[in-house]
Design a protein around this motif. Structure first.
Motif, PDB file in Angstrom:
ATOM      1  N   PRO A  69     -88.648  48.121-136.477  1.00  0.00           N
ATOM      2  CA  PRO A  69     -89.117  48.441-135.148  1.00  0.00           C
ATOM      3  C   PRO A  69     -90.152  49.689-135.221  1.00  0.00           C
ATOM      4  O   PRO A  69     -89.875  50.593-135.855  1.00  0.00           O
ATOM      5  CB  PRO A  69     -87.935  48.702-134.554  1.00  0.00           C
ATOM      6  CG  PRO A  69     -86.835  48.266-135.128  1.00  0.00           C
ATOM      7  CD  PRO A  69     -87.303  48.048-136.482  1.00  0.00           C
ATOM      8  N   THR A 114     -88.597  40.415-130.340  1.00  0.00           N
ATOM      9  CA  THR A 114     -89.145  41.549-130.924  1.00  0.00           C
ATOM     10  C   THR A 114     -90.404  41.894-130.488  1.00  0.00           C
ATOM     11  O   THR A 114     -90.538  42.804-129.615  1.00  0.00           O
ATOM     12  CB  THR A 114     -89.337  40.982-132.224  1.00  0.00           C
ATOM     13  OG1 THR A 114     -89.948  39.893-132.710  1.00  0.00           O
ATOM     14  CG2 THR A 114     -87.928  40.713-132.903  1.00  0.00           C
ATOM     15  N   SER A 174     -93.273  50.322-127.412  1.00  0.00           N
ATOM     16  CA  SER A 174     -92.340  49.273-126.709  1.00  0.00           C
ATOM     17  C   SER A 174     -93.259  48.554-125.616  1.00  0.00           C
ATOM     18  O   SER A 174     -94.299  49.263-124.934  1.00  0.00           O
ATOM     19  CB  SER A 174     -91.199  49.557-126.486  1.00  0.00           C
ATOM     20  OG  SER A 174     -91.149  50.809-125.339  1.00  0.00           O
TER      21      SER A 174
END
Length: 744
Positions: A187, A155, A191
């Protein structure tokens, strides 16, 4: 009858006890089988008690998630979340093995909200929490056969022993996605992962837009994070694995101390942090975070520009590369750099032009390499510069240790200048840009040259007269040894190295006496040409032979090495070290006087077939022993702990009886006796003899000399240079010996 009831009661109590034991066993086990269920309130704990998996609610939330966190660390630090997109609304959820063998999270109505979605060969599976924090799904009959693991489905947190796939065929790996907010595990918009194209690097994205990148990996550090050299846990942990059977490589991180809790995570705001658990203070210590400065933000100053955090706030931090100018000057003046810079003069891209019109290259130092570079393989006939010159789209090239030749055919993006570290990069410019923005007029050149000549002539005449006057008062004759030098802690040495240091009581020779001893530095007395000056043989009138190293008076090259030798070797006395007899410091002349070694250097015997026969095995053994004694003296027995840093065959001199003496201490460094290692951004020495950690990372210690000594032993035994195998399948003498040792 009463006895029957007593037996029945006993059996029921035993059954209840077994059931209770089963429950306790389940809550403290590290695995789940088909017949077990982890309900909200229960948990799995790794065998070593480091990690725990179970149900949790984030701060200020009643939603329930299945996650992994550190056991017995407060506040709770979650490192992985299963159902981050589908939280449970109550405490009726469960974690169990489904009928198809997958690990699933179900709600109170037994509806699956999350699954490992693997393809087990059978439904006879088991889920276990390992001591690394990895939750794995495997075959119950073969625990080494894994179908799924949380480390492959992370994650927001990267843990030691986790692997990050690097596969150019799959493109960018956006492996880590942070929480949406501090209290919402769903989320977020950022990233973090690996861009495998060219030399792999870590990238943080905001959607598809880059926010920060680490710079290319050079087998030791990420080149855009120069302070990796200073964080020991940081630099030593990252490794790029050898290719697996499918040709895929992985980035891994292993802690130096396996008992340390260390983690990397990407925050909800797109900032990557590294933490280590402080057992004494019982808190997480922040080791580093990226981006941390204004210039670390991706392409802060636009294309073809450089960002420098050492400059003042505002436009001073941003500057166009030489040969470029702002695309929108008015925006640049208002500190809006998004437009970047453009070339002032277009490239010619032709080798048929006169020299001053051909494209050339401007070197930038201490730089973060631009993004989107390509790694180009070279052969022995082509240089990296050749590759760039032949490609009209090539805007820059760099030769990077641990990577090789890199070229940039796209716009130069995200360049930063560092205070320390970084790389050299060669920027391609039109020939007219290499000499400055404007060529001076011819009459200005003529007047400047004539003026400089007349000024130099006047200074030369004045210096000659002053020199003659001074030396009449301080004449140092050559006829007697005591008159060749004056032994005083005096001005020449103190002026050169400074009064604040402990300068040696070293004889200072006059220039005239040294010139007379060497026949005015006659060509026939020349012994060789070193990296920092020419060496001559000299004879004083009483017959004493000397070797004179003369530093070039026209260049400052080697001045630091000259000072170093005065401060170091004059204080060292050992039969396997060359003895420094004195020095000459006069005007622009700087010379060192050594005892003369008639057999010159070891390499003249080792690598010359006509002379190699004079070194029998006994003599070679004695030479190895002598070098070892000299090295032991430097590292252990002298008043100063010295790291030589340039031990090689040409720096081992041989006296009349072929006894070895270590020479050339220009690159040596003094160590504190409690000091184990040091770092430098100026890596000096001779490739082939340099230890890998020194050549690539700038880390040097006693081990650096020991490595060089090992290479030297191989050369003494084999009579072959380490670099003589370059171009072969072995690459070096070390590779050759290692290969055949392994075969044996």
């Amino acid at each position: 009858m009463a006895g029957f009831y007593r037996i029945l009661t006993l059996v029921m109590n035993l059954l209840m006890l077994f059931q209770l034991c089963s429950i306790v066993s389940c809550s403290t086990s590290n695995s789940i089988t088909r017949n077990q269920t982890i309900r909200d309130g229960d948990s799995l704990v790794s065998n070593d008690g480091s990690f725990e998996v179970g149900f949790f609610s984030p701060k200020n939330s009643t939603l329930r998630y299945v996650g992994i966190w550190y056991k017995n660390i407060e506040p709770q630090t979650v490192v992985w979340v299963a159902n981050r997109e589908k939280p449970l609304l109550d405490h009726n959820g469960a974690l169990k093995i489904a009928d198809d063998g997958n690990l699933v999270v179900v709600n109170g109505q037994n509806v699956t909200v999350w699954s490992t979605s693997a393809k087990p060969e059978s439904n006879n599976t088991v889920a276990a929490l390992l001591r690394t924090g990895d939750l794995v799904l495997s075959s119950d009959s073969d625990r080494n056969k894994w179908y799924w693991e949380s480390f492959d489905n992370p994650t927001d947190t990267f843990l030691p022993s986790m692997r990050v796939r690097v596969d150019p065929s799959l493109g960018e790996n956006h492996g880590f996605v942070p929480w949406k907010s501090e209290n919402d595990p769903s989320p977020g918009r950022y990233s973090m992962g690996i861009d495998p194209n060219g030399a792999p690097e870590i990238v943080i994205w905001e959607g598809e837009k880059r926010k920060w990148r680490s710079g290319p990996w050079n087998s030791a550090i990420f080149t855009g994070i120069p302070d990796m050299h200073r964080v020991t846990n940081y630099i030593r942990g990252f490794k790029l694995s050898p290719p697996d059977r499918d040709g895929i490589v992985y980035f891994t991180y292993v802690t130096i101390n396996s008992s340390d809790f260390l983690r990397f995570r990407i925050r909800f705001d797109g900032v990557q942090e590294q933490f280590r658990w402080n057992k004494d203070a019982k808190n997480w210590t922040l080791l580093q975070k990226k981006p941390d400065t204004e210039c670390e933000n991706y392409n802060r100053c636009g294309n073809y520009s450089v960002c420098d955090d050492s400059k003042e706030f505002g436009s001073g931090k941003c500057s166009c590369i030489d040969g470029f100018e702002p695309v929108y000057q008015d925006q640049w003046n208002n500190m809006n750099f998004s437009g970047g810079c453009k070339r002032r003069v277009a490239l010619n891209c032709s080798q048929n032009l006169v020299a001053d019109k051909r494209d050339g290259f401007k070197v930038l130092k201490r730089m973060k390499l631009p993004d989107f570079g390509s790694v180009v393989p070279l052969n022995s006939l082509v240089t990296c510069k050749d590759v760039c010159v032949r490609d009209c789209s090539c805007n820059a090239y760099a030769v990077v240790g641990g990577i090789g030749c890199m070229i940039w055919t796209r716009e130069l993006i995200d360049i930063e200048r560092f205070k320390l570290g970084g790389n050299y990069i060669n920027i391609r410019l039109a020939g007219s840009e290499l000499g400055g923005k404007e060529k001076p007029k011819i009459w200005i050149i003529i007047v400047s040259v004539i003026g400089a000549f007349l000024l130099g002539l006047c200074i030369w005449i004045s210096c000659k007269r002053l020199k003659a006057f001074l030396w009449k008062k301080k004449d140092l004759p050559v006829s007697d040894t005591r008159d060749n030098s004056v032994n005083f802690k005096s001005s020449p040495i103190n002026v050169l190295v400074g009064d604040q240091v402990d300068t040696p009581d070293l004889p200072v020779f006059s220039f005239d006496s040294v010139a007379s001893a060497t026949g005015d530095f006659a060509e026939e007395n020349k012994l060789g040409q070193g990296g920092f000056g020419t060496v001559y043989k000299g004879n004083f009138s009483e017959g004493r032979e000397i070797a004179v190293k003369r530093l070039s008076g026209k260049s400052k090259q080697g001045l630091e090495e000259f000072k170093n030798e005065i401060l170091l070797i004059a204080k060292l006395q050992h039969r396997n070290l060359v003895r420094l007899l004195g020095c000459c410091i006069e005007d622009n002349e700087k010379m060192l006087l050594y005892e003369y070694m008639p057999n010159k250097s070891l390499d003249r015997f080792l690598f010359d077939e006509s002379k190699r026969g004079s070194l029998d095995w006994r003599k070679r053994w004695e030479i190895i022993g002598g070098i070892a004694r000299g090295l032991l003296y430097l590292h252990r027995d002298s008043r100063l702990k010295i790291i030589h840093r340039d031990l090689k065959a040409s720096n081992i001199l041989l006296d009349t009886e072929m006894n070895p003496k270590i020479s050339d201490f220009g690159m040596a460094r003094i160590f504190n006796y409690r000091q184990d290692q040091a770092n430098t951004i100026r890596v000096v020495g001779t490739y082939g003899y340099m230890a890998p950690e020194y050549a690539m990372e700038g880390i040097f210690s006693e081990k650096s000399d020991v490595y060089s000594f090992g290479v030297l032993i191989l050369e003494i035994v084999s009579g072959r240079k380490n670099i003589s195998f370059r171009g072969s399948e072995h690459g070096s003498l070390i590779g050759y010996v290692s290969f055949y040792s392994f075969q044996v």
